[in-house]
Design a protein around this motif. Structure first.
Motif, PDB file in Angstrom:
ATOM      1  N   THR A  19       1.145   6.868  -6.513  1.00  0.00           N
ATOM      2  CA  THR A  19       0.054   7.814  -6.738  1.00  0.00           C
ATOM      3  C   THR A  19       0.525   9.240  -6.532  1.00  0.00           C
ATOM      4  O   THR A  19       0.248  10.121  -7.361  1.00  0.00           O
ATOM      5  N   LYS A  43       0.829  -1.205   0.000  1.00  0.00           N
ATOM      6  CA  LYS A  43       0.000   0.000   0.000  1.00  0.00           C
ATOM      7  C   LYS A  43       0.861   1.250   0.000  1.00  0.00           C
ATOM      8  O   LYS A  43       0.516   2.253  -0.634  1.00  0.00           O
ATOM      9  N   TYR A  73      -4.995   5.438  -6.971  1.00  0.00           N
ATOM     10  CA  TYR A  73      -4.645   4.706  -5.762  1.00  0.00           C
ATOM     11  C   TYR A  73      -5.546   3.499  -5.581  1.00  0.00           C
ATOM     12  O   TYR A  73      -5.085   2.394  -5.245  1.00  0.00           O
ATOM     13  N   MET A  79      -5.779  10.978  -8.558  1.00  0.00           N
ATOM     14  CA  MET A  79      -4.971  10.269  -7.571  1.00  0.00           C
ATOM     15  C   MET A  79      -5.807   9.284  -6.779  1.00  0.00           C
ATOM     16  O   MET A  79      -5.372   8.154  -6.491  1.00  0.00           O
ATOM     17  N   ALA A 100       2.001   1.818  -3.435  1.00  0.00           N
ATOM     18  CA  ALA A 100       0.921   2.364  -4.255  1.00  0.00           C
ATOM     19  C   ALA A 100       0.734   3.843  -3.960  1.00  0.00           C
ATOM     20  O   ALA A 100       0.580   4.663  -4.874  1.00  0.00           O
ATOM     21  N   LEU A 101       0.762   4.166  -2.672  1.00  0.00           N
ATOM     22  CA  LEU A 101       0.569   5.564  -2.282  1.00  0.00           C
ATOM     23  C   LEU A 101       1.685   6.421  -2.869  1.00  0.00           C
ATOM     24  O   LEU A 101       1.458   7.513  -3.406  1.00  0.00           O
ATOM     25  N   GLY A 128      -3.750   0.199  -5.271  1.00  0.00           N
ATOM     26  CA  GLY A 128      -3.521  -0.047  -3.857  1.00  0.00           C
ATOM     27  C   GLY A 128      -4.569  -0.922  -3.193  1.00  0.00           C
ATOM     28  O   GLY A 128      -4.284  -1.600  -2.216  1.00  0.00           O
ATOM     29  N   LYS A 129      -5.808  -0.890  -3.720  1.00  0.00           N
ATOM     30  CA  LYS A 129      -6.870  -1.644  -3.052  1.00  0.00           C
ATOM     31  C   LYS A 129      -6.804  -3.113  -3.415  1.00  0.00           C
ATOM     32  O   LYS A 129      -6.438  -3.474  -4.540  1.00  0.00           O
TER      33      LYS A 129
END
Lengths: 81, 160, 490, 97, 129, 493
Positions: free
Chosen positions: D9, D2, E26, E22, D5-6, E30-31
């Protein structure tokens, strides 16, 4: 175009997006995503893009949401994140 | 009416006579509006895509209020497929026809003037109309079939 | 020198490649298949021989197939140097074909069709290398040879053979793709051509001596078929192949293709003058000397006859490179001549090893005591071969070694002389005991040895012929000498 | 994961924001986007196609090639869904192909 | 202060679009939940659409539907009409987005049939067994 | 400007036929093969004629709908796109012969759906090659993607999961590309590539243009599976139905590389790309080198032929991206030649895999023992493809690698040169491992091969055609480069 109104809708949109990806119940997420789409469509209508707004209303808020709901009802509503 | 009774006899949760009757009344108007949106795309917001979605939504509504089998009576799977093909073919076919016409180019509607002399600019307008209809047909059938397939998990029976 | 355009070089190369098709088609009929093999081998010798007079007269042939890269066609050219090698290879292939028939039938080997077909492709590739007009064509046939010999190395298909095949490919493909190809590219980007030219194409390109040294080293190691250490490991491993393969390919064709490629590069890409000018000869001679000495020492310790021969080959190959690296006329002649002399000597030795294996099933030297009395012809031939390799008169090897020694003297590098003499002693030390023990030692297992007779006639004739040829080359080295001179001083 | 990913982003967002620095102001009638193609369409589309709705005119004619493929996209989506999801019932004669 | 306000008014739409992008991006990477990824995809797409539509806005302009006869006779003042080009592009983009969503949902159902879950880590766990 | 419509028919024929395949194919399967093959044969013939015309009279631009270039959508037929048209239509034609057979085995009920999507995918690829409009490119990119999603998801087992992954990654890629287009549109107000290229110098770079370039490139890199962004490809291609894999694997990544070339050199100038940012150029070549090395190493770890090949595809993408970014004409020639060669090599290998799968049902290394005995022709063609992949002359693969390496040496990019050589060596290891298993393991070590026979003729013919093509193109690469590829180099080289 009234930029204050514009900004308010924009903030609503951001909030909806954040909630939609963070809420644990997928059905809720979908419905909130529908709201998000609808707010978007308002925004575009207000920006003069009537055709885009019309399409977003029928597709983003309509068909897309319904497809999501249909799929979620056949799978699971639960989400871990 | 008999059909309606059958439906209510095996009533499931969420099916109510009021809604069903209302939907029955509403559906033709929705479809009419969809057609209007397609046809009137030249002069107002809308066009083939939006109108097609509205037409598709009418079938979705039928499915939601009754069940999928009922909705399929109005547009069978086969018909659905035919319509989507017809819509897409109408567009691509017109486009190719323009190219086949002597001196025409792909998607150059004014070239169709050689088939039926209405004037190049009128043909442009009419050509847009034709392809909007094509788009409408394709979008209608496919948005309906998307919902049916997703809603019934691919079985095309009861639906949601 | 003028070259006439002719299709015959192509025919010489292709006859066995195309010939592999009828060989494959007559899978069911061994007699027909072997007849084809002999026929093609004979045809090849005839074609090559028919080109010989023109070349000896100072002419040559050329044939351009297609231009694949701007300035670099796929082209064949018969010059004296190519002719020299082609003649050796095609003559010896004929004998090997005859020998193969005896050997393979006697041992009742499997997959013989594949064997003969691969062999035919391999000889095509060998001639292709010999007749290449530029480095790209040479590289093409070089790779073709690597690939076509792979099935031969892995012929037995057991775990050991597969392991050796893997090793073979790793060394050969690895070096050719990893080292020779970039070297070739650097040459191309420097010179804009890859054509073999007397005097070299790199002279006058203004390349720095560091670049030249890099390219030289890449080429020396890149053509790993020459067995230059440390890229020699494949050769002993490849000895698991049937003996005709070892004898021809790993005594003559494959390894000499490596040497030949290096000589081509030294003579026609760099040019001796340029190497002298930038003083790079010592790189070649040092690498070659080390290989000669180390390989000879290792050969002493080997008990498996074929492995001993393999290490001997590694050492002998470096003689040729050493000769070229001396960069003097005599030395280079010696190096080139050694290709032919060593070929005839070494193939005899391998034929003998195979004959011994066919007749007695023995692979190890320690088991061969007294065997010479049972198989006198084989052992006599073996003795001839050994003497030729050691470089004693009256056998062919003497002539090339003599030239090498003269070359060492004329290049004022006494250390090379020492290397040559030491290695000659070592050669004698690892070959002569075999002959001696064969004739004079008591058999270690008399009961078993009782039934051993000479190998079949198909084996015996070729090895006798090559042994005699080795002898004859001492008295009549004329053709090869003339070709070598023509190659070096057109 | 995560965090990665953050990070990705935020990086993307930062680059995009960096890119917006050069943008013309929001709603500027003189921005390049509003002047180059748009001028031509606004002035000529109605005359050349007799369609008052500029969006429809441009969608259906000037950029009809896009629209054609758009239709094909949704057609493909329909087919893809059928091929992925449709369960075959061996008894149903209609599904036999 | 006025400058900052001017900057905000001039660019806030673009900032918001970057924020939305964003969020969507994300969610996509990310999920762990596949449906969430899809919602993220849709948010990403709408963010792009927002950017395009914002590009077409002109202050005080009218919607791009003209009066045919008026235009034919008197022409049109370009500055009065909203730029129609981004709208056209975005109609196409919306269709593409919904098509992708449809296909993705169908595939989701297939995945659920097979694994009984829509959580990426749980699926990977099942695959590992 | 030209009024000839032939190149449009090249694209329109499969598109229109797709609908008929759907309509007729569901009624009777017998119609699918003649329709599909017929329209692709037409496309191939037409594209060859188009190439001939371009070679004779030079490239031309075409305006769809007869609207002038920046207003309507422009199609460009130059040497490069003509070559790509021929490549795509011919590869598709060859692949289809085999795909028909394997699909009727794997997806007997869904043939008409499969081939409808299949034909639209081909039409999309052909359209991508033709278009000169930045937004139209996005739409076509989505068409190829969406059909590919569908085709891949038709596979068995984990295929839907792979397809979903591809959807997420593919959408990110396409969205990034669209963002780039949006930025360009905001700055220039145009969507036509050539028109944008004309306007850009008046703006003279800046943050937005750089961002646009970056996002378009990253978007395309995701689509072409450039190394760190390659995660979706191996699963997607190896789990797809065989019929889809033999079309998608040879063409998809190569067409995307073509698009990268198009976008880079039609919209942006060489000056902007290379001269102003040598550090970026350098960095991308190094990234390509890294991509080649990593993907090759990953390929070594695979125990399944199909998966191994997918990693090789990823490595090959690194070759071409590196070649394009070497910024010299030799590297560019190599990259373009490699697009052609790699498509054919991959086609040949995947056709062989399809043939093996058809008979054997598996391409795990262990199940391949003794396969050479049973399917000699298939495996002979496979061997030719393998040699081309390794880069052994005279197969085609050697010559494109030659130009790439030469370009690397000219540019002084030694990292890239070493990576290419490393990857060739790894390929040698990979393929000889298979040859060893398939050929030199003794028979009888594996059971279940008793009934194994040579693949049917309709799979052998395309295989032999592609293997022959590899050698013919290899030998003919001199004229090919001189007469076509050199002319196909983008402006500025």
């Amino acid at each position: 175009m009234i930029w204050i109104l514009d900004l308010m809708i924009l903030i609503l949109v951001v909030v909806c997006a954040l909630v939609a990806i963070n809420v644990k119940d997928l059905l809720s997420a979908t419905i909130i995503f529908g709201v998000y789409s609808f707010a978007m469509c308002l925004l575009w209508a207000e920006m003069g893009a009537v055709d885009v707004a019309f399409t977003e209303a029928t597709v983003g808020a309509g068909i897309s949401t319904i497809l999501f709901v249909a799929a979620i009802l056949h799978t699971s509503r639960r989400s871990k994140d | 009416m008999r059909l309606l009774q059958d439906q209510t006899a095996g009533q499931k949760l969420g099916e109510s006579l009021i809604i069903q009757t209302a939907v029955r009344m509403l559906v033709p108007f929705i479809q009419l509006f969809g057609l209007y949106v397609i046809v009137h795309g030249h002069y107002s917001p809308g066009g083939g895509f939006q109108g097609g979605v509205i037409l598709g939504a009418s079938f979705v509504l039928l499915t939601l209020a009754f069940d999928q089998k009922f909705a399929l009576k109005y547009m069978s799977e086969k018909a659905n497929n035919m319509l989507s093909n017809a819509g897409a073919l109408l567009f691509t076919g017109t486009a190719t026809l323009c190219a086949i016409c002597y001196g025409g180019m792909f998607l150059d509607y004014s070239a169709l003037d050689k088939l039926l002399p209405l004037g190049p600019i009128a043909w442009r307008s009419f050509g847009i109309f034709v392809i909007e209809v094509g788009v409408g047909l394709a979008v209608m059938s496919i948005s309906a079939s998307l919902f049916w397939l997703l809603g019934s998990n691919g079985e095309m029976d009861e639906g949601l | 020198m003028s070259y006439q355009t002719s299709i015959w070089p192509l025919a010489a190369v292709l006859i066995s490649l195309i010939g592999s098709i009828p060989i494959m088609l007559s899978d069911r009929n061994p007699n027909l298949r072997e007849s084809w093999t002999i026929l093609i081998a004979l045809g090849k010798v005839v074609i090559v021989a028919s080109l010989l007079p023109t070349v000896l007269a100072g002419g040559g042939f050329e044939f351009t197939i297609v231009e694949v890269i701007p300035g670099v066609p796929l082209a064949l050219r018969v010059d004296a140097m190519g002719m020299f090698f082609a003649l050796v290879a095609s003559i010896l292939w004929f004998f090997t074909s005859v020998y193969s028939i005896g050997y393979m039938r006697a041992l009742n080997e499997h997959a013989q069709t594949r064997y003969y077909a691969s062999f035919a492709v391999a000889i095509s590739a060998t001639l292709g290398v010999a007749f290449s007009a530029n480095l790209l064509t040479l590289y093409l046939f070089y790779e073709m040879l690597s690939l076509s010999t792979y099935p031969l190395v892995t012929h037995h298909q057991d775990a050991e053979a597969r392991q050796s095949g893997r090793k073979y490919l790793t060394y050969i493909l690895g070096t050719s793709i990893g080292l020779a190809l970039p070297a070739m590219l650097i040459v191309y980007s420097l010179a804009g051509t890859l054509d073999f030219k007397i005097g070299g194409i790199l002279s006058g390109t203004g390349a720095s001596s560091q670049t030249l040294a890099l390219v030289l080293v890449l080429f020396l190691f890149g053509f790993a078929k020459s067995g230059l250490m440390p890229f020699h490991g494949w050769l002993p491993a490849a000895m698991v192949a049937p003996t005709p393969v070892s004898s021809f390919l790993h005594g003559v064709a494959v390894v000499k293709v490596g040497v030949f490629s290096i000589l081509r590069v030294i003579f026609h890409i760099f040019g001796p003058e340029q190497l002298l000018a930038v003083n790079l000869g010592w790189v070649i001679t040092t690498l070659a000397s080390i290989t000669i000495l180390v390989a000879s020492l290792i050969a002493l310790t080997q008990d498996n006859l074929k492995r001993r021969l393999a290490y001997s080959t590694i050492g002998q190959l470096s003689y040729m490179i050493l000769g070229a690296g001396m960069l003097t006329a005599v030395g280079m002649t010696g190096g080139l001549l050694h290709i032919a002399m060593h070929a005839f000597g070494k193939i005899t030795l391998f034929f003998c090893a195979g004959a011994i294996f066919v007749a007695s099933g023995k692979k190890y030297i320690s088991q061969m005591d007294g065997l010479g009395r049972r198989m006198p012809i084989t052992y006599l031939a073996f003795m001839f071969g050994s003497i030729s390799i050691i470089g004693m008169p009256p056998l062919g090897g003497f002539i090339s070694k003599w030239n090498l020694v003269l070359g060492a003297v004329s290049s004022d590098q006494m250390i090379l002389l020492v290397v040559l003499l030491t290695s000659t002693l070592l050669n004698a030390a690892y070959f002569l005991p075999i002959v001696y023990r064969g004739f004079f030692a008591e058999s270690s297992d008399p009961v078993f040895d009782e039934g051993i007779k000479e190998a079949p006639l198909f084996c015996l004739i070729p090895l006798s012929v090559t042994a005699c040829a080795s002898l004859a080359l001492f008295f009549y080295p004329d053709i090869f000498l003339r070709l070598a001179r023509l190659a070096l001083f057109p | 994961m995560k965090v990665l990913a953050l990070f990705a982003t935020l990086m993307t967002g930062a680059i995009l924001l960096y890119g917006t620095m050069d943008f013309p102001a929001f709603g500027d009638p003189q921005s390049p986007a509003a002047t180059h193609l748009a001028t031509y369409f606004t002035e000529n589309a109605v005359r050349e196609t007799h369609v008052p709705n500029l969006v429809t005119a441009v969608l259906g004619d000037y950029r009809g090639y896009d629209t054609m493929f758009e239709t094909v996209v949704i057609y493909c989506a329909g087919l893809a869904v059928v091929s992925v999801l449709r369960k075959k019932k061996p008894s149903a004669p209609e599904n036999k192909s | 202060m006025d400058q900052i306000a001017a900057l905000i008014i001039a660019k806030y739409n673009y900032w918001i679009y970057v924020t939305l992008m964003m969020i969507g991006f994300y969610a996509m990477i990310g999920k762990r939940n596949l449906v969430k990824k899809l919602i993220g995809l849709n948010i990403f797409q709408t963010a792009i659409i927002l950017m395009f539509v914002s590009a077409g806005v002109k202050k005080g302009a009218k919607i791009p539907i003209l009066d045919k006869h008026h235009v034919m006779e008197h022409g049109v003042n370009v500055a009065d009409i909203v730029n129609p080009v981004p709208h056209v592009l975005m109609l196409t983009a919306i269709v593409v987005a919904v098509s992708v969503t449809g296909v993705a949902l169908a595939i989701l159902l297939r995945i659920y049939r097979e694994y009984g879950t829509l959580e990426e880590d749980e699926i990977l766990e099942k695959l590992g067994q | 400007m030209s009024t000839s419509n032939l190149h449009v028919y090249v694209m329109a024929a499969p598109l229109l036929t797709a609908f008929f395949v759907n309509l007729v194919g569901r009624v009777s399967k017998a119609w699918i093969a003649p329709l599909t093959l017929g329209c692709l044969a037409f496309s191939s013939a037409a594209s060859i004629i188009v190439l001939g015309r371009v070679m004779a009279y030079g490239g031309f631009s075409y305006t769809v709908g007869n609207w002038q270039a920046p207003y309507g959508i422009e199609l460009v037929v130059d040497h490069l796109s003509a070559v790509m048209l021929v490549l795509i239509s011919v590869v598709a034609f060859i692949a289809t012969m085999s795909a028909l057979k394997s699909t009727s085995q794997e997806l007997p009920d869904q043939e008409y759906l499969f081939f409808t999507l299949y034909l639209i995918l081909i039409a999309g690829l052909l359209g991508l090659v033709l278009t000169a409009d930045a937004f139209n490119l996005y739409v076509l990119l989505e068409i190829t993607s969406i059909t590919t999603y569908g085709l891949i998801a038709m596979g068995k087992g984990r295929a839907p999961l792979a397809s979903f992954n591809y959807i997420i990654m593919g959408s990110i890629g396409a969205s990034f590309y669209l963002l780039g287009v949006g930025y360009l549109y905001l700055m220039t107000g145009s969507l036509n590539m050539a028109d944008i290229a004309q306007i850009l110098p008046t703006i003279g770079g800046g943050a937005a243009i750089a961002t646009a370039l970056a996002f378009m490139l990253v978007g395309l890199w995701v689509k072409m599976a450039f190394f760190p962004l390659h995660g979706w490809l191996p699963n997607a291609y190896s789990l797809a139905p065989t019929g889809a894999a033999i079309l998608v694997a040879p063409l998809m990544t190569k067409v995307t590389i073509y698009l990268m070339v198009r976008v880079m050199f039609t919209i942006f100038s060489v000056d902007l790309l290379f001269l102003q940012n040598p550090a970026v150029q350098n960095g991308i070549v190094w990234a390509a080198a890294l991509a080649i090395i990593c993907a090759s190493s990953l390929a070594l770890a695979q125990r399944d032929l199909k998966r191994m090949l997918t990693y090789i595809i990823v490595a090959e993408v690194g070759y071409m991206v590196g070649g394009v970014w070497l910024a010299n004409s030799t590297g560019m020639t190599g990259a373009i030649l490699h697009i052609v060669n790699d498509a054919l090599m991959t086609l040949c290998l995947f056709l062989a895999i399809a043939a093996i799968l058809y008979r054997l049902g598996s391409v795990e290394f262990d199940s391949l023992q003794g396969i050479y005995r049973k399917m000699p022709i298939t495996m002979a063609a496979f061997t030719v493809g393998a040699f081309a992949m390794i880069g052994i002359p005279p197969t085609a693969g050697f010559f494109s690698k030659w130009y790439l390496l030469l370009g690397g040496i000219e540019a002084g990019q030694w990292g890239y040169v070493v990576a290419l050589l490393f990857s060739s060596l790894v390929n040698a290891v990979l393929f000889f491992r298979i040859i060893e298993i398939g050929y030199f393991h003794k028979d009888g070590e594996h059971h279940g091969h008793e009934k194994l026979a040579e693949a049917p003729l309709s799979m052998q013919i395309p295989l032999l055609i592609s293997a022959t093509a590899l050698i013919v193109i290899g030998l003919g690469s001199g004229p090919l480069v001189e007469k076509i590829i050199k002319l196909a180099l983008p402006v500025g080289f």
